[in-house]
Design a protein around this motif. Sequence first.
Motif, PDB file in Angstrom:
ATOM      1  N   TYR A  68      20.266  -3.736  32.370  1.00 29.02           N
ATOM      2  CA  TYR A  68      19.116  -4.252  33.026  1.00 29.02           C
ATOM      3  C   TYR A  68      19.503  -3.804  34.553  1.00 29.02           C
ATOM      4  O   TYR A  68      20.472  -3.129  34.645  1.00 29.02           O
ATOM      5  CB  TYR A  68      19.008  -5.599  33.247  1.00 29.02           C
ATOM      6  N   VAL A  69      18.371  -3.714  35.231  1.00 29.78           N
ATOM      7  CA  VAL A  69      18.415  -3.371  36.645  1.00 29.78           C
ATOM      8  C   VAL A  69      17.704  -4.387  37.470  1.00 29.78           C
ATOM      9  O   VAL A  69      16.729  -5.077  37.241  1.00 29.78           O
ATOM     10  CB  VAL A  69      17.853  -1.797  37.151  1.00 29.78           C
ATOM     11  N   ASN A  70      18.369  -4.809  38.698  1.00 34.77           N
ATOM     12  CA  ASN A  70      17.678  -5.837  39.565  1.00 34.77           C
ATOM     13  C   ASN A  70      16.416  -5.045  40.219  1.00 34.77           C
ATOM     14  O   ASN A  70      16.716  -3.962  40.647  1.00 34.77           O
ATOM     15  CB  ASN A  70      18.667  -6.434  40.532  1.00 34.77           C
ATOM     16  N   PRO A  71      15.421  -5.977  40.623  1.00 39.74           N
ATOM     17  CA  PRO A  71      14.348  -5.457  41.591  1.00 39.74           C
ATOM     18  C   PRO A  71      14.769  -4.762  42.868  1.00 39.74           C
ATOM     19  O   PRO A  71      14.028  -3.875  43.033  1.00 39.74           O
ATOM     20  CB  PRO A  71      13.359  -6.581  41.786  1.00 39.74           C
ATOM     21  N   GLY A  72      15.827  -5.028  43.279  1.00 45.07           N
ATOM     22  CA  GLY A  72      16.165  -4.621  44.821  1.00 45.07           C
ATOM     23  C   GLY A  72      17.195  -3.593  44.886  1.00 45.07           C
ATOM     24  O   GLY A  72      17.348  -2.874  45.838  1.00 45.07           O
ATOM     25  N   VAL A 124      16.418   3.321  42.797  1.00 51.43           N
ATOM     26  CA  VAL A 124      16.036   4.216  41.563  1.00 51.43           C
ATOM     27  C   VAL A 124      17.065   4.849  41.102  1.00 51.43           C
ATOM     28  O   VAL A 124      17.465   5.054  40.063  1.00 51.43           O
ATOM     29  CB  VAL A 124      14.999   5.055  42.111  1.00 51.43           C
ATOM     30  N   ARG A 125      17.985   5.545  42.063  1.00 48.00           N
ATOM     31  CA  ARG A 125      19.234   6.105  41.981  1.00 48.00           C
ATOM     32  C   ARG A 125      20.052   5.167  41.002  1.00 48.00           C
ATOM     33  O   ARG A 125      20.636   5.662  39.966  1.00 48.00           O
ATOM     34  CB  ARG A 125      20.122   6.347  43.121  1.00 48.00           C
ATOM     35  N   THR A 126      20.454   4.020  41.189  1.00 45.77           N
ATOM     36  CA  THR A 126      21.082   3.183  40.563  1.00 45.77           C
ATOM     37  C   THR A 126      20.828   2.997  39.063  1.00 45.77           C
ATOM     38  O   THR A 126      21.409   3.250  38.193  1.00 45.77           O
ATOM     39  CB  THR A 126      21.326   1.708  41.303  1.00 45.77           C
ATOM     40  N   ALA A 127      19.324   3.066  39.160  1.00 41.68           N
ATOM     41  CA  ALA A 127      18.759   2.780  37.635  1.00 41.68           C
ATOM     42  C   ALA A 127      19.163   3.946  36.920  1.00 41.68           C
ATOM     43  O   ALA A 127      19.488   3.875  35.871  1.00 41.68           O
ATOM     44  CB  ALA A 127      17.165   2.415  37.944  1.00 41.68           C
ATOM     45  N   LYS A 136      14.280   4.536  46.805  1.00 36.38           N
ATOM     46  CA  LYS A 136      13.392   3.422  46.955  1.00 36.38           C
ATOM     47  C   LYS A 136      13.769   2.402  46.169  1.00 36.38           C
ATOM     48  O   LYS A 136      14.736   2.461  44.993  1.00 36.38           O
ATOM     49  CB  LYS A 136      12.038   3.718  46.434  1.00 36.38           C
ATOM     50  N   ALA A 137      13.385   1.014  46.468  1.00 33.79           N
ATOM     51  CA  ALA A 137      13.935   0.043  45.679  1.00 33.79           C
ATOM     52  C   ALA A 137      13.130   0.080  44.309  1.00 33.79           C
ATOM     53  O   ALA A 137      11.817   0.388  44.080  1.00 33.79           O
ATOM     54  CB  ALA A 137      13.492  -1.451  46.203  1.00 33.79           C
ATOM     55  N   VAL A 138      13.901  -0.346  43.165  1.00 34.01           N
ATOM     56  CA  VAL A 138      13.063  -0.320  41.822  1.00 34.01           C
ATOM     57  C   VAL A 138      11.661  -0.960  41.730  1.00 34.01           C
ATOM     58  O   VAL A 138      10.746  -0.505  41.275  1.00 34.01           O
ATOM     59  CB  VAL A 138      14.216  -0.889  40.730  1.00 34.01           C
ATOM     60  N   GLU A 139      11.826  -2.268  42.341  1.00 33.90           N
ATOM     61  CA  GLU A 139      10.593  -2.942  42.322  1.00 33.90           C
ATOM     62  C   GLU A 139       9.105  -2.177  42.920  1.00 33.90           C
ATOM     63  O   GLU A 139       8.248  -2.472  42.552  1.00 33.90           O
ATOM     64  CB  GLU A 139      10.629  -4.173  42.889  1.00 33.90           C
ATOM     65  N   ASP A 140       9.681  -1.160  43.780  1.00 33.72           N
ATOM     66  CA  ASP A 140       8.494  -0.401  44.464  1.00 33.72           C
ATOM     67  C   ASP A 140       7.748   0.682  43.392  1.00 33.72           C
ATOM     68  O   ASP A 140       6.868   1.026  43.677  1.00 33.72           O
ATOM     69  CB  ASP A 140       9.081   0.176  45.665  1.00 33.72           C
ATOM     70  N   VAL A 141       8.602   0.877  42.559  1.00 32.22           N
ATOM     71  CA  VAL A 141       8.230   1.928  41.506  1.00 32.22           C
ATOM     72  C   VAL A 141       8.137   1.676  40.024  1.00 32.22           C
ATOM     73  O   VAL A 141       7.739   2.221  39.369  1.00 32.22           O
ATOM     74  CB  VAL A 141       8.911   3.255  41.539  1.00 32.22           C
ATOM     75  N   MET A 142       8.440   0.457  39.879  1.00 35.80           N
ATOM     76  CA  MET A 142       8.812  -0.087  38.279  1.00 35.80           C
ATOM     77  C   MET A 142       7.262  -0.072  37.688  1.00 35.80           C
ATOM     78  O   MET A 142       6.113  -0.082  38.363  1.00 35.80           O
ATOM     79  CB  MET A 142       9.343  -1.295  38.312  1.00 35.80           C
ATOM     80  N   GLY A 143       7.292   0.000  36.282  1.00 38.92           N
ATOM     81  CA  GLY A 143       6.079   0.025  35.457  1.00 38.92           C
ATOM     82  C   GLY A 143       6.124  -1.401  34.904  1.00 38.92           C
ATOM     83  O   GLY A 143       6.783  -2.355  35.306  1.00 38.92           O
TER      84      GLY A 143
END
Length: 465
Positions: free
Chosen positions: A348-352, A355-358, A406-413
């Motif tokens: 999983y990935v945390n919302p904060g 994107v690079r980490t994901a 960017k933070a994952v939560e800003d771009v997630m689906g």
Amino acid sequence: MVDARLEGTQIADSVIDLFGGTPLVRMKRIMEVEDLPCVLAMKMETTNPGGSSKDRPALEMILAAERSGELQPGGTIVEPTSGNTGVGLAIVAAQRGYDCVFVMTDKVAPEKISLLKAYGAEVVVCPVAVAPDDERSYYKVAERLTHERNAFRPNQYANPNNPISHTKTTGPEIWEQTAGRITHFVAGAGTCGSITGVARYLKEQNPDVKIIAADPEGSVFSGGSGRPYLVEGVGEDFFPAAWEPELYDETIAISDADSFMMARHVSQVEGILIGGSGGMAVAAAIQVARRADPDDIVVVFNPDSGRGYLSRVFDDDWMANFGFLTECDESVGAVLEARNPSIENLLYVNPGETVRTAIDRMRASSVSQLPVCKNTPPFAAAEVSGSVDELELMESIADEPAVMDKAVEDVMGDKLPTIGIGQSLDLAIEMLHTAPALLVLSGGRPLSVLTRTDILSFFEAQAER
Ligand code: PMP
């Protein structure tokens, strides 16, 4: 003023006079099935006119507000509630000539809204997806309406008349109904009104009576952090005014799975239809009863009926989808069991996180999707907020390279569709026509991600056998 014409009849003066006086019944079948050494009895709050224990505090809070002048004749009651307290307040309001406005979020099941409207209450629905300080939020709307309508806000979480109602009525009833021989009282805690109110009375009669709080796993009363769970009406992420731990001899944490399965079990075995929080209390009471002496009397408090949970606890599809029931042998669970154990169960990935980490995480484990989950495992279903997908990230970064940081939560689906661990492989295959991956739930919690590759590997291994 009681109508003199009722004298000598058994006609109650009004529905309010039927509050309380609920029966206590031996759980005969459960005692047999579970082979319990002592008596286990249920305080059946379902026979209150509103169908729950909350009729009692609703009345007490309104009477106290009349005495203090907070509630004037023809006044308005505003309370943010979607549940049993609303029903109790609406009944008392109807009898005593008040208007009721209930504020709830759009997450609430439509039948709960209909139920309160059926009693003539006004229901204001607020979006759940806004911040608490947003003007449209549940809290802000309740605040504004209380002010605008010069209304009385009972606030059951802080109102001392909530526990007082149980000290005045429920406690004495239980004491009398057990001829003072009760040894253990087990109840779920939400506002803590019932457990604390009853405990105050019973401990005063006999300080040796043991008080046991049943609490959903995750809730703060049993030492959890307040992270979400699925049982409704009990447990909290804060300590309400009526929480009095010095009165409780023990707090037992019960999982969603055990609560729901017990609610179904009691309903079927005993013929008493109870809800998830009642199931939770019975599960704790059985633990207490198992270690009790033969002469002990354990009383378990059942706050409401299973009727309010037909679309959840008593719906086989809902239960299977959350991973509480197994529907067949060739299930999603069989695929996960056969899967390469080196694949960590839930990536999983945390919302904060960025994107690079994901992307790094997906690459390291050779997966193409990750669910976005708050906190750390074990997650609750409600902590999943979305997902990231290799293909979608690639497209966004191609358009705008800065997306990478960017933070994952800003771009997630959207969230991945969910499937229960006990649901069929056929269903998984059908769902994978339109979804790249599925989130597998077990016991109400995200367990793993299932992809087409997982199923193909499973078939391949089967063919080799
Ligand atoms: N079960 C259900 C279904 C409830 O609505 C409530 C009240 N929140 C409880 C249990 C717990 O009762 P109390 O608030 O008195 O602790």
